[in-house]
Design an enzyme around this catalytic site. Structure first.
Site, mmCIF file in Angstrom:
data_model
loop_
_atom_site.group_PDB
_atom_site.id
_atom_site.type_symbol
_atom_site.label_atom_id
_atom_site.label_comp_id
_atom_site.label_asym_id
_atom_site.label_seq_id
_atom_site.Cartn_x
_atom_site.Cartn_y
_atom_site.Cartn_z
ATOM 1 N N HIS A 14 0.967 -1.199 -0.054
ATOM 2 C CA HIS A 14 -0.056 0.108 0.018
ATOM 3 C C HIS A 14 0.904 1.399 -0.037
ATOM 4 O O HIS A 14 2.000 1.303 0.559
ATOM 5 C CB HIS A 14 -0.857 0.076 1.169
ATOM 6 C CG HIS A 14 -0.290 0.280 2.541
ATOM 7 N ND1 HIS A 14 -0.003 1.474 3.035
ATOM 8 C CD2 HIS A 14 0.143 -0.772 3.375
ATOM 9 C CE1 HIS A 14 0.682 1.262 4.361
ATOM 10 N NE2 HIS A 14 0.623 -0.179 4.736
ATOM 11 N N ASP A 59 -0.199 4.633 0.775
ATOM 12 C CA ASP A 59 -0.792 5.416 1.732
ATOM 13 C C ASP A 59 -0.140 5.386 3.125
ATOM 14 O O ASP A 59 0.525 4.213 3.331
ATOM 15 C CB ASP A 59 -2.356 5.567 2.335
ATOM 16 C CG ASP A 59 -2.584 4.147 2.827
ATOM 17 O OD1 ASP A 59 -2.359 2.981 2.425
ATOM 18 O OD2 ASP A 59 -3.488 4.276 3.892
ATOM 19 N N ASP A 82 6.623 1.659 5.840
ATOM 20 C CA ASP A 82 5.320 1.452 5.778
ATOM 21 C C ASP A 82 4.510 2.417 5.107
ATOM 22 O O ASP A 82 4.095 3.300 5.225
ATOM 23 C CB ASP A 82 4.923 1.367 7.435
ATOM 24 C CG ASP A 82 3.478 0.994 7.705
ATOM 25 O OD1 ASP A 82 3.048 0.113 6.741
ATOM 26 O OD2 ASP A 82 2.845 1.186 8.800
ATOM 27 N N GLU A 138 -4.855 1.327 3.199
ATOM 28 C CA GLU A 138 -4.617 0.388 4.246
ATOM 29 C C GLU A 138 -4.478 0.949 5.778
ATOM 30 O O GLU A 138 -5.132 0.269 6.776
ATOM 31 C CB GLU A 138 -3.561 -0.420 3.942
ATOM 32 C CG GLU A 138 -3.086 -1.479 4.752
ATOM 33 C CD GLU A 138 -2.414 -1.347 5.950
ATOM 34 O OE1 GLU A 138 -2.158 -2.275 6.868
ATOM 35 O OE2 GLU A 138 -1.959 0.005 6.228
ATOM 36 N N GLU A 139 -4.102 2.215 5.900
ATOM 37 C CA GLU A 139 -4.088 2.622 6.958
ATOM 38 C C GLU A 139 -5.112 3.215 7.851
ATOM 39 O O GLU A 139 -5.378 3.428 9.143
ATOM 40 C CB GLU A 139 -2.656 3.794 7.263
ATOM 41 C CG GLU A 139 -1.450 3.647 6.654
ATOM 42 C CD GLU A 139 -0.795 2.664 7.630
ATOM 43 O OE1 GLU A 139 -1.322 2.341 8.672
ATOM 44 O OE2 GLU A 139 0.530 2.373 7.547
ATOM 45 N N ASP A 163 2.223 -9.909 1.227
ATOM 46 C CA ASP A 163 1.858 -8.463 1.533
ATOM 47 C C ASP A 163 3.085 -8.209 2.638
ATOM 48 O O ASP A 163 3.973 -8.906 2.907
ATOM 49 C CB ASP A 163 0.419 -8.443 2.217
ATOM 50 C CG ASP A 163 0.046 -6.995 2.280
ATOM 51 O OD1 ASP A 163 0.737 -6.083 1.834
ATOM 52 O OD2 ASP A 163 -0.775 -6.957 3.099
ATOM 53 N N HIS A 172 4.978 4.077 12.393
ATOM 54 C CA HIS A 172 3.856 4.949 12.928
ATOM 55 C C HIS A 172 4.270 5.769 14.264
ATOM 56 O O HIS A 172 3.345 6.296 14.780
ATOM 57 C CB HIS A 172 2.915 3.970 13.618
ATOM 58 C CG HIS A 172 2.038 3.234 12.362
ATOM 59 N ND1 HIS A 172 0.377 3.111 12.552
ATOM 60 C CD2 HIS A 172 2.129 2.880 11.223
ATOM 61 C CE1 HIS A 172 0.103 2.429 11.378
ATOM 62 N NE2 HIS A 172 1.069 2.255 10.592
#
Length: 443
Positions: free
Chosen positions: A78, A80, A114, A148-149, A174, A418
């Site tokens: 992903h 995003d 990420d 996804e987030e 993934d 994150h």
């Protein structure tokens, strides 16, 4: 020269702030469009030789036709990212800056780990194999989700699309586990931890409604205090720890590489588990989370004035449900732990644990052998992933869903996921490209 270009490409794409937000109206969708346009420029062969389509306006699907369509595979990632307030960062989160030299060279920025690093590594690998004239034996799909987030609607819609077309991937790969060397100190060799399942992710809301009034004359148990008591009782009642078959496989694998009494305990986990489980729970939060459903208070809300009692207070609880449990069992535990009917518990976002993918057969064997060849001396082991990914949607159409990010991630690097100062070793990124290149050649 190609390595330098690959680094420049990741820098350029990190600089595009594709931040997805819970409120879609607050998302800067022009940045997502800009990202897709940048991909066209950076990866011309991927766009001219592969079939490309957009799903839900921003998620991307590429189909690389192989000599057969009978056993397709999916490379999933992903693009995003979570928000990155600039305060506290050593380097600006969307500057894509480089630092260091040689093996210590780093690329900084939100999304490096990420999950733009994976998106770009996949595209770099595919572009180079197209340039070399490779035609894969089987169809390969590249699927890049845009949310996804937050909600994962892009990945879900991609699965709907593939399902309607009768696509049944033998393997879906993934983001997930990585190359780590600091999880279990009795094992010196680096480990490639491959997620064969993931916990369910659910959001619960605790609400207390109660008469307010002036703060100068509070009742014995105001709403905020009642909610606080509920949170403390819940936090003091951890979910029971259990060792799943996947967890047992992980420990046995580690035991084969650990010496002394520890190695003995791990190798014989089938009958030492009553001793092992309590030890592992106390050893670290990371290991404890692998063995049980977890709960975390992430948001608190209530009150409107400094001198007024709030009439409604709420708490958001993020739970990650173990694969041997369910949302229903989780709610029973939470209700029992809180034990106060005046605290209303509602499910904001339900999510069950995923199915468990096999650790035998074609897909697992191919993934394992590619990891072992790409990262010599690495121990490959299955595990249950704590975080939720887009891959959970793909379990509807594939039994072989795996979660592995082919980058070396030390603990200090993993701690930036994150969080502030997200970064990745340039050497790890380049190794990841080589991994995808080798995997593609084998599919």
């Amino acid at each position: 020269m190609k390595s330098a270009l690959a680094v420049e490409h990741l820098q350029e794409l990190v600089r595009i702030p594709t931040v997805s937000r819970e409120d879609a109206d607050a998302t800067e969708w022009t940045e997502f469009t800009r990202f897709a346009l940048a991909l066209r420029k950076l990866y011309p062969l991927c766009h001219s030789r592969l079939e490309r389509e957009t799903v839900l306006d921003y998620s991307l699907v590429f189909r690389w036709r192989g000599r057969s369509s009978a056993e397709p595979s999916v490379l999933l990632a992903h693009y995003d990212v979570v928000a990155a307030p600039p305060e506290g960062w050593k380097r600006p989160p969307f500057a894509g800056e480089l630092s260091g030299k040689g093996d210590e060279r780093l690329i900084w920025g939100r999304g490096t780990l990420d999950n733009k690093g994976s998106v770009v590594a996949i595209l770099e690998a595919v572009e180079s194999q197209l340039e070399a004239g490779l035609v894969p034996a089987q169809d390969i799909y590249l699927c890049f989700g845009h949310d996804e987030e937050t909600h994962g609607t892009g990945a879900s819609a991609i699965v709907d699309l593939l399902e309607r077309r009768g696509v049944k991937p033998v393997m879906v790969l993934d983001e997930g586990g990585a190359i780590v060397d600091d999880v279990f100190d009795q094992v010196e060799a680096p480990m490639a931890v491959v997620g064969v399942a993931e916990k369910g992710a659910a959001t619960l809301r605790l609400t207390v409604d109660q008469s307010g009034g002036h703060a100068s004359t509070p009742p014995r148990t105001p709403a905020a205090v009642r909610l606080a008591h509920a949170i403390i009782r819940l936090n003091s009642s951890p979910f029971p720890a259990h060792l799943t078959p996947t967890g047992a496989d992980l420990l046995r694998t580690l035991g084969e590489h650990a010496g002394g009494f520890t190695g003995f305990l791990l190798r014989n986990v089938s009958w030492t588990r009553p001793v092992l489980v309590p030890i592992l729970v106390r050893r670290s939060d990371e290991l404890a989370a692998m063995l049980r459903t977890t709960q975390a208070v992430t948001m608190l809300e209530g009150g409107h004035a400094t001198n007024a009692l709030p009439e409604r207070v709420t708490a958001i609880i993020n739970v990650r449900i173990a694969v041997n449990s369910s949302l229903e069992a989780t709610l029973k535990h939470v209700n029992r732990a809180i034990g106060d009917k005046r605290v209303r518990i509602t499910v904001e976002s339900p999510g069950e644990p995923s199915s468990v993918s096999p650790t035998a057969g074609l897909a697992w064997g191919l993934l394992r052998s590619t990891i072992e060849k790409s990262f010599p001396g690495t121990i490959v082991t299955p595990y249950v992933q704590n975080g939720a990914t887009d891959s959970r949607h793909f379990t509807r159409i594939s039994r072989g869903v795996y979660r592995f990010t082919p980058f070396a991630m030390a603990r200090e690097v993993r701690d930036t996921l994150h969080a502030r100062n997200e970064r990745m070793l340039v050497s790890s990124y380049l190794d990841g490209i080589d991994f995808y290149r080798a995997l593609i050649a084998s599919l």
